[in-house]
Motif scaffolding. Sequence first.
Motif, PDB file in Angstrom:
ATOM      1  N   THR A  82      47.643  39.211   8.944  1.00 50.43           N
ATOM      2  CA  THR A  82      48.360  40.430   8.555  1.00 50.43           C
ATOM      3  C   THR A  82      47.637  41.210   7.465  1.00 50.43           C
ATOM      4  O   THR A  82      48.102  42.287   7.059  1.00 50.43           O
ATOM      5  N   ASP A  83      46.512  40.668   6.975  1.00 46.14           N
ATOM      6  CA  ASP A  83      45.707  41.426   6.023  1.00 46.14           C
ATOM      7  C   ASP A  83      44.730  42.358   6.731  1.00 46.14           C
ATOM      8  O   ASP A  83      44.032  43.144   6.088  1.00 46.14           O
ATOM      9  N   GLN A  84      44.727  42.282   8.086  1.00 48.58           N
ATOM     10  CA  GLN A  84      43.860  43.149   8.890  1.00 48.58           C
ATOM     11  C   GLN A  84      44.679  44.310   9.479  1.00 48.58           C
ATOM     12  O   GLN A  84      45.866  44.167   9.747  1.00 48.58           O
ATOM     13  N   HIS A  85      44.043  45.433   9.686  1.00 45.69           N
ATOM     14  CA  HIS A  85      44.661  46.606  10.339  1.00 45.69           C
ATOM     15  C   HIS A  85      45.934  47.059   9.626  1.00 45.69           C
ATOM     16  O   HIS A  85      46.888  47.535  10.267  1.00 45.69           O
ATOM     17  N   GLN A  86      45.969  46.948   8.307  1.00 43.81           N
ATOM     18  CA  GLN A  86      47.179  47.326   7.578  1.00 43.81           C
ATOM     19  C   GLN A  86      47.500  48.806   7.721  1.00 43.81           C
ATOM     20  O   GLN A  86      48.660  49.209   7.625  1.00 43.81           O
ATOM     21  N   ASP A  87      46.477  49.620   7.960  1.00 48.29           N
ATOM     22  CA  ASP A  87      46.693  51.047   8.121  1.00 48.29           C
ATOM     23  C   ASP A  87      47.406  51.381   9.429  1.00 48.29           C
ATOM     24  O   ASP A  87      47.884  52.493   9.623  1.00 48.29           O
ATOM     25  N   LYS A  88      47.481  50.397  10.343  1.00 48.46           N
ATOM     26  CA  LYS A  88      48.130  50.613  11.633  1.00 48.46           C
ATOM     27  C   LYS A  88      49.542  50.022  11.692  1.00 48.46           C
ATOM     28  O   LYS A  88      50.176  49.997  12.744  1.00 48.46           O
ATOM     29  N   ALA A  89      50.036  49.549  10.562  1.00 50.68           N
ATOM     30  CA  ALA A  89      51.369  48.930  10.524  1.00 50.68           C
ATOM     31  C   ALA A  89      52.465  49.995  10.650  1.00 50.68           C
ATOM     32  O   ALA A  89      52.375  51.064  10.048  1.00 50.68           O
ATOM     33  N   PRO A  90      53.510  49.727  11.437  1.00 55.41           N
ATOM     34  CA  PRO A  90      54.617  50.685  11.561  1.00 55.41           C
ATOM     35  C   PRO A  90      55.526  50.630  10.334  1.00 55.41           C
ATOM     36  O   PRO A  90      55.467  49.679   9.545  1.00 55.41           O
ATOM     37  N   SER A  91      56.368  51.644  10.174  1.00 52.26           N
ATOM     38  CA  SER A  91      57.322  51.654   9.064  1.00 52.26           C
ATOM     39  C   SER A  91      58.372  50.567   9.246  1.00 52.26           C
ATOM     40  O   SER A  91      58.809  49.927   8.288  1.00 52.26           O
ATOM     41  N   GLN A  92      58.753  50.364  10.490  1.00 52.90           N
ATOM     42  CA  GLN A  92      59.731  49.331  10.848  1.00 52.90           C
ATOM     43  C   GLN A  92      59.320  48.706  12.169  1.00 52.90           C
ATOM     44  O   GLN A  92      58.663  49.342  12.996  1.00 52.90           O
ATOM     45  N   PHE A  93      59.736  47.470  12.374  1.00 59.45           N
ATOM     46  CA  PHE A  93      59.516  46.843  13.668  1.00 59.45           C
ATOM     47  C   PHE A  93      60.576  45.767  13.888  1.00 59.45           C
ATOM     48  O   PHE A  93      61.175  45.252  12.939  1.00 59.45           O
ATOM     49  N   ARG A  94      60.795  45.475  15.142  1.00 58.96           N
ATOM     50  CA  ARG A  94      61.614  44.319  15.495  1.00 58.96           C
ATOM     51  C   ARG A  94      61.131  43.785  16.838  1.00 58.96           C
ATOM     52  O   ARG A  94      60.494  44.507  17.618  1.00 58.96           O
ATOM     53  N   PHE A  95      61.403  42.515  17.084  1.00 58.39           N
ATOM     54  CA  PHE A  95      61.002  41.882  18.327  1.00 58.39           C
ATOM     55  C   PHE A  95      62.179  41.861  19.293  1.00 58.39           C
ATOM     56  O   PHE A  95      63.323  41.603  18.891  1.00 58.39           O
ATOM     57  N   VAL A  96      61.882  42.134  20.544  1.00 52.64           N
ATOM     58  CA  VAL A  96      62.890  42.035  21.606  1.00 52.64           C
ATOM     59  C   VAL A  96      62.380  40.991  22.600  1.00 52.64           C
ATOM     60  O   VAL A  96      61.535  41.278  23.448  1.00 52.64           O
ATOM     61  N   PHE A  97      62.866  39.766  22.458  1.00 51.31           N
ATOM     62  CA  PHE A  97      62.453  38.685  23.346  1.00 51.31           C
ATOM     63  C   PHE A  97      63.176  38.840  24.683  1.00 51.31           C
ATOM     64  O   PHE A  97      64.358  39.188  24.722  1.00 51.31           O
ATOM     65  N   PHE A  98      62.466  38.561  25.773  1.00 51.54           N
ATOM     66  CA  PHE A  98      63.086  38.690  27.091  1.00 51.54           C
ATOM     67  C   PHE A  98      62.742  37.489  27.963  1.00 51.54           C
ATOM     68  O   PHE A  98      61.714  36.832  27.776  1.00 51.54           O
ATOM     69  N   SER A  99      63.623  37.221  28.885  1.00 50.77           N
ATOM     70  CA  SER A  99      63.412  36.153  29.864  1.00 50.77           C
ATOM     71  C   SER A  99      63.884  36.669  31.217  1.00 50.77           C
ATOM     72  O   SER A  99      65.042  37.064  31.375  1.00 50.77           O
ATOM     73  N   LEU A 100      62.974  36.695  32.179  1.00 49.80           N
ATOM     74  CA  LEU A 100      63.312  37.121  33.537  1.00 49.80           C
ATOM     75  C   LEU A 100      63.933  35.951  34.272  1.00 49.80           C
ATOM     76  O   LEU A 100      63.446  34.810  34.190  1.00 49.80           O
ATOM     77  N   ALA A 101      65.027  36.214  34.981  1.00 52.02           N
ATOM     78  CA  ALA A 101      65.721  35.139  35.692  1.00 52.02           C
ATOM     79  C   ALA A 101      64.859  34.548  36.796  1.00 52.02           C
ATOM     80  O   ALA A 101      64.963  33.373  37.135  1.00 52.02           O
ATOM     81  N   GLU A 102      63.985  35.380  37.374  1.00 46.92           N
ATOM     82  CA  GLU A 102      63.107  34.909  38.440  1.00 46.92           C
ATOM     83  C   GLU A 102      61.655  34.963  37.990  1.00 46.92           C
ATOM     84  O   GLU A 102      61.218  35.936  37.380  1.00 46.92           O
ATOM     85  N   LYS A 103      60.931  33.899  38.285  1.00 45.74           N
ATOM     86  CA  LYS A 103      59.511  33.856  37.944  1.00 45.74           C
ATOM     87  C   LYS A 103      58.705  34.631  38.986  1.00 45.74           C
ATOM     88  O   LYS A 103      59.169  34.894  40.081  1.00 45.74           O
ATOM     89  N   GLY A 104      57.484  34.968  38.606  1.00 46.79           N
ATOM     90  CA  GLY A 104      56.582  35.596  39.571  1.00 46.79           C
ATOM     91  C   GLY A 104      56.596  37.106  39.568  1.00 46.79           C
ATOM     92  O   GLY A 104      55.926  37.733  40.391  1.00 46.79           O
ATOM     93  N   VAL A 105      57.364  37.722  38.652  1.00 45.11           N
ATOM     94  CA  VAL A 105      57.342  39.186  38.563  1.00 45.11           C
ATOM     95  C   VAL A 105      55.993  39.623  38.009  1.00 45.11           C
ATOM     96  O   VAL A 105      55.507  39.078  37.021  1.00 45.11           O
ATOM     97  N   GLU A 106      55.368  40.595  38.650  1.00 46.37           N
ATOM     98  CA  GLU A 106      54.070  41.081  38.210  1.00 46.37           C
ATOM     99  C   GLU A 106      54.195  41.725  36.827  1.00 46.37           C
ATOM    100  O   GLU A 106      55.027  42.624  36.637  1.00 46.37           O
ATOM    101  N   PRO A 107      53.396  41.277  35.842  1.00 36.52           N
ATOM    102  CA  PRO A 107      53.463  41.881  34.499  1.00 36.52           C
ATOM    103  C   PRO A 107      53.270  43.389  34.514  1.00 36.52           C
ATOM    104  O   PRO A 107      53.943  44.113  33.768  1.00 36.52           O
ATOM    105  N   ASN A 108      52.353  43.886  35.367  1.00 34.61           N
ATOM    106  CA  ASN A 108      52.118  45.331  35.419  1.00 34.61           C
ATOM    107  C   ASN A 108      53.355  46.088  35.888  1.00 34.61           C
ATOM    108  O   ASN A 108      53.672  47.173  35.390  1.00 34.61           O
ATOM    109  N   THR A 109      54.066  45.511  36.865  1.00 32.18           N
ATOM    110  CA  THR A 109      55.295  46.135  37.357  1.00 32.18           C
ATOM    111  C   THR A 109      56.344  46.193  36.261  1.00 32.18           C
ATOM    112  O   THR A 109      57.012  47.214  36.057  1.00 32.18           O
ATOM    113  N   PHE A 110      56.475  45.080  35.526  1.00 29.20           N
ATOM    114  CA  PHE A 110      57.441  45.026  34.429  1.00 29.20           C
ATOM    115  C   PHE A 110      57.054  46.019  33.334  1.00 29.20           C
ATOM    116  O   PHE A 110      57.915  46.721  32.797  1.00 29.20           O
ATOM    117  N   HIS A 111      55.743  46.074  33.003  1.00 31.87           N
ATOM    118  CA  HIS A 111      55.273  47.005  31.986  1.00 31.87           C
ATOM    119  C   HIS A 111      55.650  48.440  32.344  1.00 31.87           C
ATOM    120  O   HIS A 111      56.189  49.178  31.518  1.00 31.87           O
TER     121      HIS A 111
END
Length: 301
Positions: A82-111
């Motif tokens: 966290t001492d790197q790229h400090q100039d790129k830090a946002p004012s605020q952030f939070r994590f949104v963890f997710f779990s897909l009920a079915e495996k095998g969904v293409e990451p690009n499709t989800f993105h």
Amino acid sequence: MFDQLKSLYPNIIIFESTVNVNQSQYKWFRSSNGEVFGIPFSDLAQKELKLLNTLLEPYDPKQSTLTERERIWYDWVYHHNTDQHQDKAPSQFRFVFFSLAEKGVEPNTFHEAIQGLFPHTMPILWENDHQGFIIEERSNLHEESISYEHVIDVLMSDFYMKLYMYITPYYHALPDVPEAYKWGKQCFETKLTYFPKPVTTYQDIIPYIYIHSLDSNTKQHIVSTILGDTIHDHELLKTVRVFLECNSNATLAAKELFMHRNSLQYRVDKYIEKTNINIKQFQGALLTYLALMHVNVEEDK
């Protein structure tokens, strides 16, 4: 370097040649000249693995598909830089963890599906083939909050993706990133164990953190001493739970249960009489609700 390791580990492979290989079965490293290679876990003894981790840089093949912003967050979260790229830090952030009920969904499709629902691009890091987390960044503290209930509704209806989300509180300081991730992941795992709602916040999860830390005998003792003779009266306990979840508003709870307000009030008074715990007061309501949470957890198992 590769030729020397090849003599010791004949099954070693170069990263570019892994198109049809299960990457999770390999331990990946990057040499000083940038060459990435993998050795099957089955070929590595524990002592050898420790030695290679010391001599070489461990590498996650998922990094090869990350955007520049996601690489920065990967470094902050997993390497604690966290001492790197400090100039790129946002004012605020939070994590949104997710779990897909079915495996095998293409990451690009989800993105693509996820990014289309946000006002600007959000970094997304995957942890396996069906779980990961979104980093919600805010540069303006007055930005309108995102409705993740709406996000899930759209994904489920338009893309047939059933998923569950846990949303952490907002953080402001970049050094908080590693601990915020660690705490968020623990809460997310607790959410998947106890909480079936599609979208859950830290406020929902905190009581279950307490429950999770108790042994079974302690849980049983809490339930039996608080609920007493009402423990087998499921209709009565359901009424009490809804009453408490409606902030002890009898009119709202009666509407929720499709019953007359006087009938609900009768059941509440019946519970108070049987347990000698006044759930119309804060302490009695808190104790009873915690006990009911224990009961609900056991019934869901």
